[in-house]
Design a protein around this motif. Sequence first.
Motif, PDB file in Angstrom:
ATOM      1  N   GLY A  42       0.817  -1.203   0.000  1.00  0.00           N
ATOM      2  CA  GLY A  42       0.000   0.000   0.000  1.00  0.00           C
ATOM      3  C   GLY A  42       0.851   1.253   0.000  1.00  0.00           C
ATOM      4  N   ALA A  43       1.868   1.297   0.867  1.00  0.00           N
ATOM      5  CA  ALA A  43       2.770   2.447   0.916  1.00  0.00           C
ATOM      6  C   ALA A  43       3.538   2.587  -0.391  1.00  0.00           C
ATOM      7  CB  ALA A  43       3.740   2.302   2.094  1.00  0.00           C
ATOM      8  N   LEU A  44       3.950   1.467  -0.966  1.00  0.00           N
ATOM      9  CA  LEU A  44       4.729   1.498  -2.205  1.00  0.00           C
ATOM     10  C   LEU A  44       3.902   1.977  -3.388  1.00  0.00           C
ATOM     11  CD1 LEU A  44       6.796  -1.778  -1.768  1.00  0.00           C
ATOM     12  CD2 LEU A  44       7.635   0.571  -1.640  1.00  0.00           C
ATOM     13  N   MET A  45       2.609   1.677  -3.388  1.00  0.00           N
ATOM     14  CA  MET A  45       1.755   2.198  -4.457  1.00  0.00           C
ATOM     15  C   MET A  45       1.667   3.717  -4.376  1.00  0.00           C
ATOM     16  SD  MET A  45       0.831  -0.139  -6.531  1.00  0.00           S
ATOM     17  CE  MET A  45      -0.529   0.641  -7.411  1.00  0.00           C
ATOM     18  N   GLY A  46       1.709   4.256  -3.163  1.00  0.00           N
ATOM     19  CA  GLY A  46       1.750   5.707  -3.018  1.00  0.00           C
ATOM     20  C   GLY A  46       3.042   6.289  -3.566  1.00  0.00           C
ATOM     21  N   ILE A  47       4.155   5.611  -3.313  1.00  0.00           N
ATOM     22  CA  ILE A  47       5.443   6.047  -3.848  1.00  0.00           C
ATOM     23  C   ILE A  47       5.429   5.959  -5.374  1.00  0.00           C
ATOM     24  CG2 ILE A  47       7.906   5.531  -3.935  1.00  0.00           C
ATOM     25  CD1 ILE A  47       6.906   6.780  -1.296  1.00  0.00           C
ATOM     26  N   PHE A  48       4.774   4.952  -5.910  1.00  0.00           N
ATOM     27  CA  PHE A  48       4.686   4.811  -7.364  1.00  0.00           C
ATOM     28  C   PHE A  48       3.905   5.979  -7.974  1.00  0.00           C
ATOM     29  CE2 PHE A  48       3.064   2.704 -11.312  1.00  0.00           C
ATOM     30  CZ  PHE A  48       4.294   2.516 -11.895  1.00  0.00           C
ATOM     31  N   VAL A  49       2.917   6.482  -7.240  1.00  0.00           N
ATOM     32  CA  VAL A  49       2.177   7.662  -7.700  1.00  0.00           C
ATOM     33  C   VAL A  49       3.117   8.853  -7.804  1.00  0.00           C
ATOM     34  CG1 VAL A  49       0.411   9.357  -7.073  1.00  0.00           C
ATOM     35  CG2 VAL A  49      -0.072   6.918  -6.849  1.00  0.00           C
ATOM     36  N   ALA A  50       3.997   9.030  -6.809  1.00  0.00           N
ATOM     37  CA  ALA A  50       4.965  10.127  -6.854  1.00  0.00           C
ATOM     38  C   ALA A  50       5.904   9.962  -8.046  1.00  0.00           C
ATOM     39  CB  ALA A  50       5.768  10.173  -5.553  1.00  0.00           C
ATOM     40  N   TYR A  51       6.337   8.741  -8.317  1.00  0.00           N
ATOM     41  CA  TYR A  51       7.191   8.476  -9.473  1.00  0.00           C
ATOM     42  C   TYR A  51       6.458   8.812 -10.765  1.00  0.00           C
ATOM     43  CZ  TYR A  51      10.947   6.109 -12.023  1.00  0.00           C
ATOM     44  OH  TYR A  51      12.012   5.837 -12.853  1.00  0.00           O
ATOM     45  N   TYR A  52       5.198   8.455 -10.823  1.00  0.00           N
ATOM     46  CA  TYR A  52       4.347   8.778 -11.976  1.00  0.00           C
ATOM     47  C   TYR A  52       4.250  10.286 -12.169  1.00  0.00           C
ATOM     48  CZ  TYR A  52      -0.364   9.959 -13.747  1.00  0.00           C
ATOM     49  OH  TYR A  52      -1.429  10.536 -14.380  1.00  0.00           O
ATOM     50  N   LYS A  53       4.187  11.033 -11.068  1.00  0.00           N
ATOM     51  CA  LYS A  53       4.102  12.489 -11.155  1.00  0.00           C
ATOM     52  C   LYS A  53       5.408  13.105 -11.642  1.00  0.00           C
ATOM     53  CE  LYS A  53       0.068  14.094  -9.564  1.00  0.00           C
ATOM     54  NZ  LYS A  53      -0.690  15.193 -10.202  1.00  0.00           N
ATOM     55  N   PHE A  54       6.532  12.589 -11.149  1.00  0.00           N
ATOM     56  CA  PHE A  54       7.830  13.147 -11.490  1.00  0.00           C
ATOM     57  C   PHE A  54       8.315  12.728 -12.880  1.00  0.00           C
ATOM     58  CE2 PHE A  54       8.503  13.345  -6.735  1.00  0.00           C
ATOM     59  CZ  PHE A  54       8.497  14.722  -6.668  1.00  0.00           C
ATOM     60  N   PHE A  55       8.075  11.482 -13.247  1.00  0.00           N
ATOM     61  CA  PHE A  55       8.639  10.921 -14.482  1.00  0.00           C
ATOM     62  C   PHE A  55       7.568  10.201 -15.313  1.00  0.00           C
ATOM     63  CE2 PHE A  55      11.679  10.393 -10.914  1.00  0.00           C
ATOM     64  CZ  PHE A  55      12.581  11.389 -11.252  1.00  0.00           C
ATOM     65  N   PRO A  56       6.537  10.884 -15.752  1.00  0.00           N
ATOM     66  CA  PRO A  56       5.429  10.209 -16.445  1.00  0.00           C
ATOM     67  C   PRO A  56       5.818   9.517 -17.748  1.00  0.00           C
ATOM     68  CG  PRO A  56       5.280  12.588 -16.711  1.00  0.00           C
ATOM     69  CD  PRO A  56       6.339  12.340 -15.689  1.00  0.00           C
ATOM     70  N   ASN A  57       6.875   9.968 -18.399  1.00  0.00           N
ATOM     71  CA  ASN A  57       7.243   9.402 -19.695  1.00  0.00           C
ATOM     72  C   ASN A  57       8.364   8.371 -19.622  1.00  0.00           C
ATOM     73  OD1 ASN A  57       5.408  10.888 -21.417  1.00  0.00           O
ATOM     74  ND2 ASN A  57       6.615  12.704 -20.903  1.00  0.00           N
ATOM     75  N   ARG A  58       8.784   8.038 -18.422  1.00  0.00           N
ATOM     76  CA  ARG A  58       9.780   6.982 -18.276  1.00  0.00           C
ATOM     77  C   ARG A  58       9.203   5.646 -18.744  1.00  0.00           C
ATOM     78  NH1 ARG A  58      13.639   7.586 -14.083  1.00  0.00           N
ATOM     79  NH2 ARG A  58      14.730   9.540 -14.446  1.00  0.00           N
ATOM     80  N   MET A  59      10.075   4.797 -19.264  1.00  0.00           N
ATOM     81  CA  MET A  59       9.664   3.456 -19.683  1.00  0.00           C
ATOM     82  C   MET A  59      10.026   2.453 -18.592  1.00  0.00           C
ATOM     83  SD  MET A  59       8.269   3.692 -22.733  1.00  0.00           S
ATOM     84  CE  MET A  59       8.334   2.002 -23.319  1.00  0.00           C
ATOM     85  N   LEU A  60       9.170   1.462 -18.387  1.00  0.00           N
ATOM     86  CA  LEU A  60       9.492   0.348 -17.498  1.00  0.00           C
ATOM     87  C   LEU A  60       9.012  -0.943 -18.134  1.00  0.00           C
ATOM     88  CD1 LEU A  60       6.616  -0.652 -16.166  1.00  0.00           C
ATOM     89  CD2 LEU A  60       7.068   1.127 -14.512  1.00  0.00           C
ATOM     90  N   LEU A  61       9.530  -2.055 -17.631  1.00  0.00           N
ATOM     91  CA  LEU A  61       9.081  -3.362 -18.086  1.00  0.00           C
ATOM     92  C   LEU A  61       8.028  -3.857 -17.101  1.00  0.00           C
ATOM     93  CD1 LEU A  61      12.421  -5.083 -19.192  1.00  0.00           C
ATOM     94  CD2 LEU A  61      10.606  -4.170 -20.648  1.00  0.00           C
ATOM     95  N   LEU A  62       6.773  -3.675 -17.457  1.00  0.00           N
ATOM     96  CA  LEU A  62       5.681  -4.093 -16.592  1.00  0.00           C
ATOM     97  C   LEU A  62       5.691  -5.605 -16.458  1.00  0.00           C
ATOM     98  CD1 LEU A  62       3.325  -2.776 -15.036  1.00  0.00           C
ATOM     99  CD2 LEU A  62       1.872  -3.336 -16.994  1.00  0.00           C
ATOM    100  N   PHE A  63       5.692  -6.076 -15.217  1.00  0.00           N
ATOM    101  CA  PHE A  63       5.805  -7.517 -14.923  1.00  0.00           C
ATOM    102  C   PHE A  63       7.070  -8.101 -15.538  1.00  0.00           C
ATOM    103  CE2 PHE A  63       1.070  -6.828 -15.232  1.00  0.00           C
ATOM    104  CZ  PHE A  63       0.891  -6.682 -13.856  1.00  0.00           C
ATOM    105  N   PHE A  64       8.085  -7.238 -15.741  1.00  0.00           N
ATOM    106  CA  PHE A  64       9.407  -7.629 -16.232  1.00  0.00           C
ATOM    107  C   PHE A  64       9.421  -8.047 -17.710  1.00  0.00           C
ATOM    108  CE2 PHE A  64       9.223  -8.690 -11.689  1.00  0.00           C
ATOM    109  CZ  PHE A  64      10.201  -7.840 -11.214  1.00  0.00           C
ATOM    110  N   PHE A  65       8.318  -7.862 -18.422  1.00  0.00           N
ATOM    111  CA  PHE A  65       8.262  -8.304 -19.816  1.00  0.00           C
ATOM    112  C   PHE A  65       7.690  -7.261 -20.774  1.00  0.00           C
ATOM    113  CE2 PHE A  65       8.157 -12.389 -17.526  1.00  0.00           C
ATOM    114  CZ  PHE A  65       9.213 -13.035 -18.149  1.00  0.00           C
ATOM    115  N   PHE A  66       6.745  -6.449 -20.318  1.00  0.00           N
ATOM    116  CA  PHE A  66       5.996  -5.586 -21.221  1.00  0.00           C
ATOM    117  C   PHE A  66       6.435  -4.125 -21.081  1.00  0.00           C
ATOM    118  CE2 PHE A  66       3.222  -9.069 -19.790  1.00  0.00           C
ATOM    119  CZ  PHE A  66       3.092  -9.742 -21.003  1.00  0.00           C
TER     120      PHE A  66
END
Length: 294
Positions: A117-141
Amino acid sequence: MIFGIAFVGGTVLGLHLNLPGLGDGNVRDYIAFLGAFWPFAPEQAWRFVTYMFVHVDFWHFVFNMLMLWMFGSEVADMMGTRHFTVMYMFCGVFAAVFSLVMYLMGLTSAPIIGASGALMGIFVAYYKFFPNRMLLLFFFFPMRIKYAMWFMVAIDVLMAHSSDGIAHFAHLGGVVGGFLYMWIYERGFGRSLEGFAEKVEDGIRRARRPRFRLHEGGKSAEDISDADVDAGASTESREPDEPLEGEVFFVDEQKRMDEILKKVSRDGINSLTDTERKFLLKAGERLRRRRGGM
């Protein structure tokens, strides 16, 4: 540490306790029982905090710590360690409160453990700071953060009643808490989180600290003003006076950079004044040019 005690003491060594009123039980089970958040026992206030630090499954712990490492370090750089810690705790507690509300509405009664739950909040902050960053969702997508954020929210909404052992309502609570905290953070400090943040982040990472020597007539850090910064910019634009590899910043200029970087570490990039931002960007650019950077 808590996971280490639970995993090593309970799972590996199989240690047992026999506390009055609780009976005989594995150390791991004791930790989970005493630390978990039970939505039907909100009067046990410690559980709103302790559940965030309880992991009894190895892969659950590894995945959460990996997420904390991947996203938390850069969010802490942007906000400063103080705001990062406050946001982490706020989102974790808010996730428990959100789960309590869902319980009162009759939508869940499952206990909650883990930092998700706390980490999802941190992910929101990451989304706010770096919305166009790329990641591998579930390590594949491969997916941009601004899309991955809502994809994960959709999964939690759809799977909320699946009884799959994942606290989806806590995840959603962490997301709501994250947006609420960022709303307060943005307006409380009145600075945009876009554009400049990524430029300064890049400048800090790429900058290198060279050797320094005192230049005759150098000023103290307190004497450096906006006019000095502007004058420095016009001076460095003249190609004939371009400094050689050995001709570097004033000692006082390096002191100022150290002070600014300490401020970034303590309070985050968004705490800088316009003058400090301009100075840091120009300093990083000068260092890159001396090293042949682009």
